[in-house]
Design an enzyme around this catalytic site. Structure first.
Site, mmCIF file in Angstrom:
data_model
loop_
_atom_site.group_PDB
_atom_site.id
_atom_site.type_symbol
_atom_site.label_atom_id
_atom_site.label_comp_id
_atom_site.label_asym_id
_atom_site.label_seq_id
_atom_site.Cartn_x
_atom_site.Cartn_y
_atom_site.Cartn_z
ATOM 1 N N VAL A 116 51.987 87.918 -44.727
ATOM 2 C CA VAL A 116 53.182 87.584 -45.365
ATOM 3 C C VAL A 116 53.519 85.951 -45.389
ATOM 4 C CG1 VAL A 116 55.626 88.079 -45.729
ATOM 5 C CG2 VAL A 116 54.002 89.891 -44.801
ATOM 6 N N CYS A 117 53.818 85.467 -46.645
ATOM 7 C CA CYS A 117 54.294 83.954 -46.557
ATOM 8 C C CYS A 117 55.363 84.139 -47.767
ATOM 9 C CB CYS A 117 53.101 83.215 -47.075
ATOM 10 S SG CYS A 117 52.470 83.605 -48.849
ATOM 11 N N LYS A 118 55.762 82.943 -48.066
ATOM 12 C CA LYS A 118 56.933 82.902 -49.111
ATOM 13 C C LYS A 118 56.746 83.262 -50.422
ATOM 14 C CE LYS A 118 60.402 79.505 -51.024
ATOM 15 N NZ LYS A 118 60.668 78.228 -51.017
#
Length: 137
Positions: free
Chosen positions: A96-98
């Site tokens: 998960v990232c932004k």
């Protein structure tokens, strides 16, 4: 606009080649980034298949809100902290990232090391847009 149609009409072969290159580039980019899962699929993997969530955002962004049980390993530190994930090698790992754009390279790195890594489409922005629960500690 009329000139555009005239150009396309006169150079249909070039337009077709250009289109083929664009499609090939998109296909190759998607293949390199690895499989992606929706937020619903991610929830299923977490609940049914004991998936591990690895949030690759920096600590400051992570503290503004993250998925429950997520492990924060910033992308810059991922290569040096792979040993922390070794015990989860048999579990799916959801990256998960932004926005879901920067996890492709991280996923490739993990898959090369034998991990079952997928990326969450839309990242935390999509999770927030769907009003899904966050931990803010």
């Amino acid at each position: 606009m009329e000139q555009l149609f005239e150009f396309v009409g006169n150079h249909a072969g070039l337009i077709a080649i250009w289109g083929a290159f664009v499609v090939a580039l998109m296909w190759d980019n998607n293949r390199r980034s690895g499989d992606s899962v929706s937020t619903a699929q991610a929830t299923h993997l977490i609940n049914r298949e004991n998936a591990i969530i690895v949030d690759i955002r920096d600590k400051k962004e992570f503290s503004t809100g993250h998925l429950a049980g997520a492990v924060n390993i910033p992308y810059a530190n991922l290569a040096s902290r792979l040993s922390e994930l070794e015990r989860h090698k048999n579990n799916p790992i959801i990256l998960v990232c932004k926005s879901g754009q920067t996890v492709g390279v991280a996923g490739k790195m993990l898959r090369e090391k034998g991990f079952n890594a997928v990326r969450m489409k839309g990242g935390m922005m999509e999770w927030n847009n769907q009003n899904l629960p966050l931990v803010k500690k």
